[in-house]
Design a protein around this motif. Structure first.
Motif, PDB file in Angstrom:
ATOM      1  N   ILE A 270       0.878  -1.171   0.000  1.00  0.00           N
ATOM      2  CA  ILE A 270       0.000   0.000   0.000  1.00  0.00           C
ATOM      3  C   ILE A 270       0.909   1.213   0.000  1.00  0.00           C
ATOM      4  CG2 ILE A 270      -1.785   1.229   1.285  1.00  0.00           C
ATOM      5  CD1 ILE A 270      -2.671  -1.454   2.418  1.00  0.00           C
ATOM      6  N   LYS A 275      -4.771   5.198  -0.769  1.00  0.00           N
ATOM      7  CA  LYS A 275      -5.173   3.805  -0.909  1.00  0.00           C
ATOM      8  C   LYS A 275      -5.473   3.183   0.450  1.00  0.00           C
ATOM      9  CE  LYS A 275      -3.783  -0.636  -2.865  1.00  0.00           C
ATOM     10  NZ  LYS A 275      -2.717  -1.384  -3.584  1.00  0.00           N
ATOM     11  N   SER A 318       0.602  -5.579   2.039  1.00  0.00           N
ATOM     12  CA  SER A 318      -0.796  -5.907   1.729  1.00  0.00           C
ATOM     13  C   SER A 318      -1.498  -6.537   2.915  1.00  0.00           C
ATOM     14  CB  SER A 318      -0.852  -6.856   0.530  1.00  0.00           C
ATOM     15  OG  SER A 318      -0.139  -8.055   0.808  1.00  0.00           O
TER      16      SER A 318
END
Length: 694
Positions: A270, A275, A318
């Motif tokens: 990320i 995001k 992630s």
């Protein structure tokens, strides 16, 4: 024998007594033998005394070798120290030797205080301190005064005068949980100098085995230091996120071997706050802190769960871990202005491959747990109800959290833990609950890392050590993402303690303690808080008089003396109006209090001495003035009365008797214990008679 020797021996025996009661009986025998050597007369100074001491020292070494598992264990070192101290007593004959023994007694008394955490410990410590005062007073007291039985009076005064100082320092000195060197962090010393870089393996090995958490908690090495900005949250709410485990083979949890590939990590990371905000379905309880991480041989930064944004030279994986771009091998990364959310639901979508991993079940393993999960799914259907029912089963099932207990390995290991033994550590508890949810078709995974830490008293620093190693689970719910579930809090509810180190901090809500009756409402914190309030009832007061409860009295002693920690200290400070205080305020208060008490003592001594010696001083000055004016025998300021008397006797022998009587009386009043009113009156009359006759 010197008059102070019995007091030194008594102090040694009292100081060593708690240790001797715990050590093997032969240690007390060696101490007794060393004591008797002291009374062996002149023989103890010859070869016989040296041979006896060498023989006992050899016996001590042999006893340590056969009695203890390690010659460097705490009891072995203490045994050797006690033997050496009493052998030193056997040969002691100078004042320096006895002073050295007194210092050894201080060490023995401090060690003895570790053995008894009750009223007996306080009584013993007070007795030992009084004995130490008696010994030191006797060693430094004039033999003539010692012969007049003034020892108890003098030592008693010193002891009583020292009690207020002791109480003041006990109340105001900042309480430091954990090793005393941790206070260096609170005083701004370099943390690198305070912290070891050990070889702890937790977080490095990519396999979570039964008993692995317990082995990690036996290590006291440091992992990280966090400095919070503002309120330090409840320690039980601090989750420092590390490896995430998806794959279970029936025995161990593991992560893929190639997880550490930098290209793969960066490709799925990320990379932006935008995001991350998109992935955060729900966020609450934000915290800001600075972080300093010890070298761990990998990329782990153990950011507080979950990170609210990336940091320089770091990224968010992630799996929402805070990782370093380069491995933390020989440097200590420092990150300022980090943000995290203590409560979260994160993840917009779970792709089919990850869902399959989070639902995987090893074949031919734990059939009963699998069947229970299927049953819960058929009966309750919704994930929320299934999770609540699973937590309720833990609350009602008489489970015991025992990190050291190991369940026999096998394909039905979790079955035996969950349905039969019901005793084990976080690996079994979180692992069995995760597999139960998987059987109910709810994706679940384990997250390892650290929970809690140690707060440096009255500061906003938290030190996390290997001993804080922990594992919990995350559960996926569609449209809600991943969220934390902590089954340990059902089996072993966390305490309610919190720390409020800074003056500008504001109170925060009381932490909920989970009970079986509330388990069905978890993990919703708001509902738990509501049930907590509903379950609270005021007890009706008993208006009839009764004797005080001894258990209550000793309970208060345990609370305010033995367990006098930073929270207790803050309670007392709030009671005297010092609600907004930190460690610096306490230090200043303590120093000011000590200075004030010493000032009171000095002023009291001056006034008392002034009242007793005023008439004596006036008469003495009158006598000296007469000697100067009448006989031209002036006394210089640096000349002591005894030397002045010798000079007068040489110059005017006819005055020797009268002058000798006056000066002798003055010396006795000024430099001995005879400060009575009768002595002052006689001295004043003798001076008046001398002046009138000359």
């Amino acid at each position: 024998m010197s008059g102070f020797e019995p007091w030194v021996l008594l102090t040694l025996i009292l100081s060593a007594l708690p240790s001797l009661l715990r050590l093997p009986l032969w240690v007390a025998g060696l101490a007794l033998a060393g004591t008797l050597i002291h009374y062996w007369g002149t023989l103890r100074k010859g070869w016989r005394g040296k041979a006896a001491s060498a023989l006992m020292l050899g016996g001590c070494a042999a006893g340590i070798w056969f009695s203890y598992d390690s010659v460097f264990s705490g009891n072995a070192v203490l045994t050797f120290f006690i033997t050496v101290v009493f052998l030193k007593w056997g040969e002691a004959h100078t004042r320096r030797d006895y002073l050295l023994l007194i210092f050894a007694a201080v060490i023995l008394s401090a060690v003895g205080a570790l053995y008894f955490e009750n009223m007996l410990s306080l009584i013993h410590m007070l007795v030992v301190v009084f004995a130490l005062t008696m010994s030191l007073t006797a060693i430094h007291m004039d033999p003539a005064a010692l012969a007049k039985n003034l020892l108890f009076k003098t030592a008693g005064k010193l002891f009583v005068l020292g009690l207020p100082l002791m109480l003041l320092l006990f109340m105001t000195f900042p309480r430091i949980p954990g090793p005393i060197w941790d206070i260096g962090i609170a005083f701004g010393l370099p943390i690198k100098a305070m912290m070891n870089r050990g070889d702890g393996q937790f977080g490095k090995e990519m396999t979570l085995q039964p008993g692995g958490i317990h082995r990690a908690t036996q290590d006291n090495e440091n992992v990280l230091v966090a400095e919070f900005k503002g309120v330090v949250p409840f320690i039980s709410r601090l989750y420092w996120r590390g490896p995430v485990f998806w794959d279970f083979d029936g025995q161990n949890w593991s992560v893929p071997e190639a997880w550490d590939n930098r290209n793969t990590l960066m490709r799925t990371a990320i990379r932006s706050k935008k995001k991350l905000d998109y992935e955060l379905v729900y966020k609450a309880d934000p915290v800001d802190y600075n972080l300093r991480v010890m070298p761990n041989g990998s990329r782990w930064l153990y950011g507080l769960d979950v990170p609210a944004g990336p940091a320089p030279e770091a990224f968010i994986s992630s799996e929402f871990q805070l990782l370093s771009i380069r491995k933390v091998n020989d440097h200590e990364p420092k990150f300022e202005n980090l943000h995290s959310f203590l409560e979260y639901r994160i993840g917009k979508r779970l792709d089919p491959k990850k869902r399959a991993r989070a639902l995987a079940w090893p074949e031919n393993t734990n059939p009963r747990l699998h069947a229970l999960g299927k049953k819960l799914k058929n009966e309750l259907q919704t994930p929320e109800k299934i999770i609540h029912e699973g937590l309720s089963l833990l609350a009602k099932g008489n489970y015991t959290f025992d990190a050291a207990h190991l369940v026999e390995p096998g394909p039905d290991m979790l079955d035996r833990y969950f349905f039969e033994e019901k005793r084990g550590g976080a690996e079994y508890l979180a692992g069995s609950f995760a597999m139960l949810l998987r059987a109910a078709d709810i994706p679940a995974r384990l997250v390892s890392g650290f929970r809690g830490g140690t707060v440096i008293a009255l500061t906003n620093f938290v030190i996390v050590k290997q001993a804080n190693a922990h594992v919990w689970l995350e559960v996926w719910e569609d449209n809600m993402g991943w969220h934390r579930v902590e089954p340990k809090d059902i089996v072993q509810p966390p305490g309610k303690k919190r720390v409020q180190p800074k003056a500008e901090q504001k109170p925060q809500a009381q932490q909920v303690q989970v009970t079986p009756a509330k388990a069905a409402s978890l993990p919703d914190a708001k509902n738990a808080s509501r049930f907590e309030k509903q379950g609270t009832h005021k007890k009706e007061k008993n208006r009839s008089w009764s004797l005080p409860s001894m258990s209550a009295l000793f309970g208060n002693f345990q609370k305010w003396i033995i367990n006098y920690d930073p929270d207790r200290q803050m309670e007392i400070l709030k009671g005297v109006g010092m609600e907004k205080s930190n460690w610096l305020d306490l230090m200043v208060t303590g120093i000011a209090g000590v200075a004030g008490l010493l000032g009171i003592y000095l002023a009291s001594a001056w006034f008392r001495g002034r009242g007793k010696n005023d008439r004596v001083t006036v008469a003495w000055q009158k006598f000296l003035a007469r000697m100067d004016k009448k006989f031209n025998l002036e006394k210089s300021k640096q000349e002591c009365p005894k030397v002045y008397l010798d000079r007068v006797c040489s110059a005017r022998p006819e005055l020797a008797t009268a002058v000798g009587d006056i000066i002798s009386r003055y010396i006795e009043i000024r430099y001995t214990e005879d400060h009575s009113k009768k002595a002052a009156n006689l001295f004043q009359r003798q001076v008046a008679r001398f002046v009138s006759m000359t």
